[in-house]
Design a protein around this motif. Structure first.
Motif, PDB file in Angstrom:
ATOM      1  N   GLU A  57       0.304  -1.222   0.059  1.00 15.07           N
ATOM      2  CA  GLU A  57       0.176  -0.386   0.284  1.00 15.07           C
ATOM      3  C   GLU A  57       0.620   1.263   0.149  1.00 15.07           C
ATOM      4  O   GLU A  57       2.148   1.738   0.304  1.00 15.07           O
ATOM      5  N   ALA A  58       0.370   2.176  -0.552  1.00 13.64           N
ATOM      6  CA  ALA A  58       1.425   3.384  -0.972  1.00 13.64           C
ATOM      7  C   ALA A  58       1.483   3.894   0.610  1.00 13.64           C
ATOM      8  O   ALA A  58       3.511   4.288   0.386  1.00 13.64           O
ATOM      9  N   ASN A  59       1.241   4.432   1.442  1.00 14.60           N
ATOM     10  CA  ASN A  59       1.786   4.792   2.799  1.00 14.60           C
ATOM     11  C   ASN A  59       2.770   3.805   2.966  1.00 14.60           C
ATOM     12  O   ASN A  59       4.201   5.069   3.688  1.00 14.60           O
ATOM     13  N   ILE A  60       2.344   3.099   3.175  1.00 15.83           N
ATOM     14  CA  ILE A  60       3.507   2.208   3.784  1.00 15.83           C
ATOM     15  C   ILE A  60       4.821   1.654   2.754  1.00 15.83           C
ATOM     16  O   ILE A  60       6.175   1.958   2.891  1.00 15.83           O
ATOM     17  N   ALA A  61       4.607   1.671   1.398  1.00 18.20           N
ATOM     18  CA  ALA A  61       5.286   1.366   0.706  1.00 18.20           C
ATOM     19  C   ALA A  61       6.679   3.132   0.221  1.00 18.20           C
ATOM     20  O   ALA A  61       7.625   2.223  -0.088  1.00 18.20           O
ATOM     21  N   ASN A  62       6.341   3.528  -0.176  1.00 19.92           N
ATOM     22  CA  ASN A  62       6.705   5.623   0.041  1.00 19.92           C
ATOM     23  C   ASN A  62       7.589   4.912   1.692  1.00 19.92           C
ATOM     24  O   ASN A  62       8.985   5.587   0.956  1.00 19.92           O
ATOM     25  N   ASP A  63       7.739   4.493   2.929  1.00 25.51           N
ATOM     26  CA  ASP A  63       8.955   4.570   3.605  1.00 25.51           C
ATOM     27  C   ASP A  63       8.345   3.585   4.078  1.00 25.51           C
ATOM     28  O   ASP A  63       7.942   3.518   5.365  1.00 25.51           O
ATOM     29  N   PRO A  64       9.220   2.088   4.324  1.00 23.36           N
ATOM     30  CA  PRO A  64       9.300   0.826   4.525  1.00 23.36           C
ATOM     31  C   PRO A  64       9.532   0.645   5.875  1.00 23.36           C
ATOM     32  O   PRO A  64       9.171   0.416   6.987  1.00 23.36           O
ATOM     33  N   ASP A 114       7.686  -5.390   5.361  1.00 24.19           N
ATOM     34  CA  ASP A 114       8.130  -5.967   4.515  1.00 24.19           C
ATOM     35  C   ASP A 114       9.739  -4.973   4.089  1.00 24.19           C
ATOM     36  O   ASP A 114       9.380  -4.016   3.278  1.00 24.19           O
ATOM     37  N   THR A 115      11.059  -4.882   4.928  1.00 20.45           N
ATOM     38  CA  THR A 115      11.778  -3.856   4.266  1.00 20.45           C
ATOM     39  C   THR A 115      13.161  -4.247   2.973  1.00 20.45           C
ATOM     40  O   THR A 115      13.902  -3.905   3.040  1.00 20.45           O
ATOM     41  N   THR A 116      12.560  -5.962   2.722  1.00 17.96           N
ATOM     42  CA  THR A 116      13.654  -6.312   1.830  1.00 17.96           C
ATOM     43  C   THR A 116      13.672  -5.786   0.482  1.00 17.96           C
ATOM     44  O   THR A 116      12.430  -4.549  -0.244  1.00 17.96           O
ATOM     45  N   ASP A 117      14.574  -5.870  -0.510  1.00 17.51           N
ATOM     46  CA  ASP A 117      14.444  -4.729  -1.697  1.00 17.51           C
ATOM     47  C   ASP A 117      13.609  -5.910  -3.434  1.00 17.51           C
ATOM     48  O   ASP A 117      13.747  -5.582  -4.363  1.00 17.51           O
ATOM     49  N   GLY A 118      12.912  -7.039  -2.703  1.00 21.44           N
ATOM     50  CA  GLY A 118      12.154  -7.523  -3.496  1.00 21.44           C
ATOM     51  C   GLY A 118      10.981  -7.259  -4.173  1.00 21.44           C
ATOM     52  O   GLY A 118      10.424  -6.104  -3.709  1.00 21.44           O
ATOM     53  N   PRO A 119       9.840  -7.942  -4.930  1.00 22.29           N
ATOM     54  CA  PRO A 119       8.923  -7.994  -4.716  1.00 22.29           C
ATOM     55  C   PRO A 119       7.756  -7.946  -3.732  1.00 22.29           C
ATOM     56  O   PRO A 119       6.785  -6.696  -3.674  1.00 22.29           O
ATOM     57  N   ALA A 120       7.575  -7.942  -2.078  1.00 25.20           N
ATOM     58  CA  ALA A 120       7.910  -7.525  -1.461  1.00 25.20           C
ATOM     59  C   ALA A 120       8.138  -6.297  -0.908  1.00 25.20           C
ATOM     60  O   ALA A 120       7.141  -5.765   0.095  1.00 25.20           O
ATOM     61  N   ARG A 121       8.296  -5.168  -1.149  1.00 19.26           N
ATOM     62  CA  ARG A 121       8.867  -3.702   0.424  1.00 19.26           C
ATOM     63  C   ARG A 121       7.879  -3.589  -0.219  1.00 19.26           C
ATOM     64  O   ARG A 121       6.833  -3.111  -0.523  1.00 19.26           O
ATOM     65  N   GLY A 122       7.510  -3.106   0.972  1.00 18.35           N
ATOM     66  CA  GLY A 122       6.684  -2.031   1.777  1.00 18.35           C
ATOM     67  C   GLY A 122       5.353  -3.180   2.124  1.00 18.35           C
ATOM     68  O   GLY A 122       4.316  -2.267   2.504  1.00 18.35           O
ATOM     69  N   LYS A 123       5.140  -4.273   1.801  1.00 16.67           N
ATOM     70  CA  LYS A 123       4.194  -5.959   2.455  1.00 16.67           C
ATOM     71  C   LYS A 123       4.177  -5.802   4.120  1.00 16.67           C
ATOM     72  O   LYS A 123       5.351  -5.488   4.336  1.00 16.67           O
ATOM     73  N   THR A 124       2.766  -5.791   4.357  1.00 21.40           N
ATOM     74  CA  THR A 124       2.789  -5.390   5.798  1.00 21.40           C
ATOM     75  C   THR A 124       1.770  -6.592   5.938  1.00 21.40           C
ATOM     76  O   THR A 124       1.174  -7.945   5.321  1.00 21.40           O
ATOM     77  N   ILE A 125       3.217  -7.401   7.224  1.00 21.77           N
ATOM     78  CA  ILE A 125       2.770  -9.104   7.279  1.00 21.77           C
ATOM     79  C   ILE A 125       1.944  -9.059   8.406  1.00 21.77           C
ATOM     80  O   ILE A 125       2.968  -9.045   9.372  1.00 21.77           O
TER      81      ILE A 125
END
Ligand code: BDR
Ligand code: CA
Length: 326
Positions: free
Chosen positions: A167-174, A268-279
């Motif tokens: 989601e945008a708010n989390i993806a913008n600064d994980p 998720d703060t990795t640089d892969g496709p899940a960056r910014g995902k809330t788990i």
């Protein structure tokens, strides 16, 4: 939130941020002490101008607006003119605000208000979490001073909106989001799982346009662009998500989620496709979400779908009250 608790809103104003601010300002019982801005939908500076425009409309220029981070903790910034327009308010061509932001930086203002109101201040974050994270880094005692934090952000069982996962708010600064979610304060997370189910429609816009309140017409004007974008890119129908207004309503206790378990949440703060995902650990869903030791994050997973009507009602009744006061 009890009626006398002070509230600070951190936002990236933004069409839905503006609607959320109007919703809060329409309630004279809300003690909105300050608004801080962050990059996201637009730059932190434009977000501040838009906030001042909203405050002008509401006749509430007594509320200070402070500018915060213009990029993430990592120094990146992905703005969203394709969603909110080049001016962040749907390219409505509004005149420049008459007032200016304060010179106090956003993170310092957050810390100061928390210190002046120990155990009472509520924070409502409607943009990337960089200002809140910076405030915690500035004063590590901050989480113990703040009563509650409500965050519009994340996607738990719902797909992301800027990537399939995030989601945008989390993806913008994980990194900031992870820091804020782990800071040890009580948090309510309002993710896409609920904000995508509370929608404003063309009918709502018409009702606001027909209202005799300048504030509801202002809301209708900026909503037009949002409906266009959501029709084109998201729903294929003329309806738009109520992200930030719903978070505001939950923060002040006017909407109580039907399902909101307290669970562990990480980012998720990795640089892969899940960056910014809330788990979020929702594995307890079949057992009524038994308590999870140490978790302080309540995640809104279901609301009743009736919020947009309430929002419109509030905005239509707003200006007259505001003019009475003036
Ligand atoms: C969130 O991102 C921003 O575009 C909106 O204002 C809202 O806060 C939705 O993902
Ligand atoms: Ca926002």
């Amino acid at each position: 939130m009890t009626p006398n608790d002070p509230l600070l809103v951190d936002c990236d104003t933004g069409i839905d941020d503006a609607l959320a601010l109007l919703y809060l300002l329409a309630d004279p019982g809300i003690d909105l002490r300050a608004i801080t801005t962050v990059f996201g939908n637009t730059s932190a500076e434009i977000a501040a101008s838009n906030t001042l425009r909203v405050l002008e409309h509401a006749g509430r220029l007594d509320i200070p607006t402070a500018i915060g981070a213009d990029s993430s903790l990592r120094g990146t910034a992905q703005l969203a003119p394709h969603v909110h327009g080049d001016d962040g308010l749907g390219n409505t061509g509004l005149p420049c605000p008459v007032a200016s932001p304060t010179t106090e930086p956003a993170a310092e203002l957050i810390v100061r208000l928390a210190r002046e109101n120990p155990g009472r201040l509520h924070l409502l974050a409607m943009g990337p979490l960089t200002n809140l994270a910076t405030a915690v880094l500035l004063d590590p005692e901050l989480p113990g001073l703040v009563k509650h934090v409500t965050i519009m952000g994340g996607a738990v069982h719902h797909p992301g909106n800027v990537t399939p996962a995030a989601e945008a708010n989390i993806a913008n600064d994980p990194e900031a989001a992870r820091l804020v979610l782990r800071a040890g304060w009580d948090v309510t997370l309002v993710p896409l799982d609920v904000t995508m189910t509370e929608v404003l429609t063309e009918d709502h816009r018409r009702r606001m346009l027909a209202g005799d309140a300048p504030t509801s017409r202002f809301a209708a004007e900026i909503l037009e662009h949002y409906l266009d974008v959501y029709q084109r890119d998201v729903f294929g129908a003329r309806q738009a998500a109520c992200h930030d207004p719903l978070a505001a309503a939950i923060a002040i206790g006017e909407v109580c989620p039907v399902l909101a378990p307290i669970v562990a949440v990480d980012v998720d703060t990795t640089d892969g496709p899940a960056r910014g995902k809330t788990i979020a650990d929702t594995r307890g869903q079949y057992r009524g979400f038994p308590a999870q030791h140490g978790s302080r994050v309540r995640v809104a997973l279901r609301t009743d779908g009736t919020f947009a009507d309430r929002l419109v009602q509030r905005l239509c009744g707003f200006s007259s009250r505001c003019l009475d006061i003036a």
